[in-house]
Design an enzyme around this catalytic site. Structure first.
Site, PDB file in Angstrom:
ATOM      1  N   ASP A  12       1.003  -1.404   0.184  1.00  0.00           N
ATOM      2  CA  ASP A  12      -0.255   0.273  -0.163  1.00  0.00           C
ATOM      3  C   ASP A  12       0.747   1.313   0.042  1.00  0.00           C
ATOM      4  OD1 ASP A  12      -2.020   1.927   0.200  1.00  0.00           O
ATOM      5  OD2 ASP A  12      -3.220   0.726   2.120  1.00  0.00           O
ATOM      6  N   ASN A  60     -10.739  -2.718  -6.635  1.00  0.00           N
ATOM      7  CA  ASN A  60     -10.393  -1.656  -7.790  1.00  0.00           C
ATOM      8  C   ASN A  60     -10.561  -1.559  -8.780  1.00  0.00           C
ATOM      9  OD1 ASN A  60      -6.407  -2.663  -5.414  1.00  0.00           O
ATOM     10  ND2 ASN A  60      -7.905  -1.191  -5.350  1.00  0.00           N
TER      11      ASN A  60
HETATM   12  C1  FPP Z   1      -1.842   0.014  -3.622  1.00  0.00           C
HETATM   13  O1  FPP Z   1      -1.095   1.529  -3.096  1.00  0.00           O
HETATM   14  C2  FPP Z   1      -0.620  -0.462  -4.718  1.00  0.00           C
HETATM   15  C3  FPP Z   1      -1.174  -0.697  -5.757  1.00  0.00           C
HETATM   16  C4  FPP Z   1      -3.004  -0.696  -5.889  1.00  0.00           C
HETATM   17  C5  FPP Z   1      -1.029  -1.790  -6.614  1.00  0.00           C
HETATM   18  C6  FPP Z   1       0.325  -2.405  -6.252  1.00  0.00           C
HETATM   19  C7  FPP Z   1       0.476  -2.996  -7.675  1.00  0.00           C
HETATM   20  C8  FPP Z   1       2.126  -2.996  -7.910  1.00  0.00           C
HETATM   21  C9  FPP Z   1       3.047  -2.764  -6.837  1.00  0.00           C
HETATM   22  C10 FPP Z   1       2.582  -3.611  -9.096  1.00  0.00           C
HETATM   23  C11 FPP Z   1       3.808  -4.447  -9.081  1.00  0.00           C
HETATM   24  C12 FPP Z   1       2.990  -5.868  -8.509  1.00  0.00           C
HETATM   25  C13 FPP Z   1       3.716  -7.087  -9.206  1.00  0.00           C
HETATM   26  C14 FPP Z   1       3.238  -8.473  -7.876  1.00  0.00           C
HETATM   27  C15 FPP Z   1       4.658  -7.347 -10.206  1.00  0.00           C
HETATM   28  P1  FPP Z   1      -2.466   2.650  -3.126  1.00  0.00           P
HETATM   29  O2  FPP Z   1      -2.792   2.965  -5.319  1.00  0.00           O
HETATM   30  O3  FPP Z   1      -4.011   2.023  -3.075  1.00  0.00           O
HETATM   31  O4  FPP Z   1      -1.723   3.382  -3.102  1.00  0.00           O
HETATM   32  P2  FPP Z   1      -2.253   4.802  -1.863  1.00  0.00           P
HETATM   33  O5  FPP Z   1      -3.045   4.473  -1.161  1.00  0.00           O
HETATM   34  O6  FPP Z   1      -0.971   5.583  -1.423  1.00  0.00           O
HETATM   35  O7  FPP Z   1      -3.223   5.313  -2.778  1.00  0.00           O
END
Ligand code: FPP
Length: 233
Positions: A12, A60
């Site tokens: 996150d 998401n």
């Molecule tokens: C959460 O941060 C993260 C995600 C929804 C995506 C995670 C995906 C990756 C790191 C891509 C690569 C993954 C793999 C397994 C190859 P957020 O967008 O919710 O952040 P925020 O809470 O700060 O808005």
């Protein structure tokens, strides 16, 4: 130090990390791939057997279309780019979730790598939870159990172990340690059934900044816990 058999991570804080630098959210997701790489190789090195990563939740899908599209493209690109590293390190990939919502090209890439990495991928399983949610998982398990009952023409006996076998995570031991980055302290519809006795670890570090040293700290903290599973010492 006891190494948890199954570590799960709610990655996150990518969006906040990007915003802090005045960049678009996708910039944060891109940077998150480096953290995935570092943590995955570290887990394989220290003898973790299962590493599951919450990459995309069912919820998401409701994010802005360009972010969803960008994330799906990033996942496809990463699958292709990391293929050799996974095979070289004997890591097998498994993708779990409501994958019917994913594009055929992404599913093809996933199936190819799942198949290829299954051969010789006996060091560690890297489980990417994609289009996954805990309630979805429980519901699909109930539906499949019910279908089996209807096919058998009777109510089939079922216990906790039997029900676990219907979950999308069938065959994978429950997580011993669940890490969530970015300071949020909630389960967010993740593995609801499977985390009944999981140890939770929260860190304020945003996912793109998370490295093996942070995971080492989480494992060291895990080692101070006493897991009683509801019993007394
Ligand atoms: C959460 O941060 C993260 C995600 C929804 C995506 C995670 C995906 C990756 C790191 C891509 C690569 C993954 C793999 C397994 C190859 P957020 O967008 O919710 O952040 P925020 O809470 O700060 O808005």
């Amino acid at each position: 130090m006891e190494i948890p058999q199954h570590i799960s991570i709610i990655m996150d804080g990518n969006g906040r990390w990007a915003r802090q630098q005045g960049k678009r959210r996708l910039f944060g997701h891109n940077a998150g791939v480096e953290a995935v790489r570092d943590v995955t190789t570290y887990c394989a090195e220290i003898g973790v057997k299962y590493l599951s990563l919450f990459a995309f939740s069912e919820e998401n899908w409701d994010r802005p279309a360009d972010e969803v599209k960008g994330l799906m493209e990033l996942l496809l690109k990463t699958m292709i780019a990391e293929r050799d590293t996974l095979l070289k390190n004997h890591i097998r990939l498994q993708v779990i979730g409501n994958t019917v919502r994913l594009s055929p090209s992404l599913m093809d890439a996933i199936h190819d790598l799942e198949r290829e990495s299954a051969v010789g991928g006996d060091r560690m399983a890297m489980i990417v939870m994609l289009s996954y949610s805990g309630k979805w998982d429980i519901l699909q398990a109930v539906r499949r159990y019910t279908a089996d009952c209807l096919a058998a023409g009777k109510e089939l006996p079922i216990d906790e172990a039997g029900f676990s076998g219907y979950l999308a995570t069938a065959g994978i031991p429950d997580p011993d340690l669940l890490v969530r980055t970015s300071g949020e302290q909630r389960i967010s519809n993740y593995m609801l059934w499977q985390t009944a006795y999981t140890e939770f670890y929260y860190t304020p570090v945003l996912w793109p900044d998370f490295r093996r040293s942070d995971l080492e700290q989480a494992i060291s903290d895990f080692n101070k816990r006493q897991r009683r599973y509801g019993k007394v010492e």
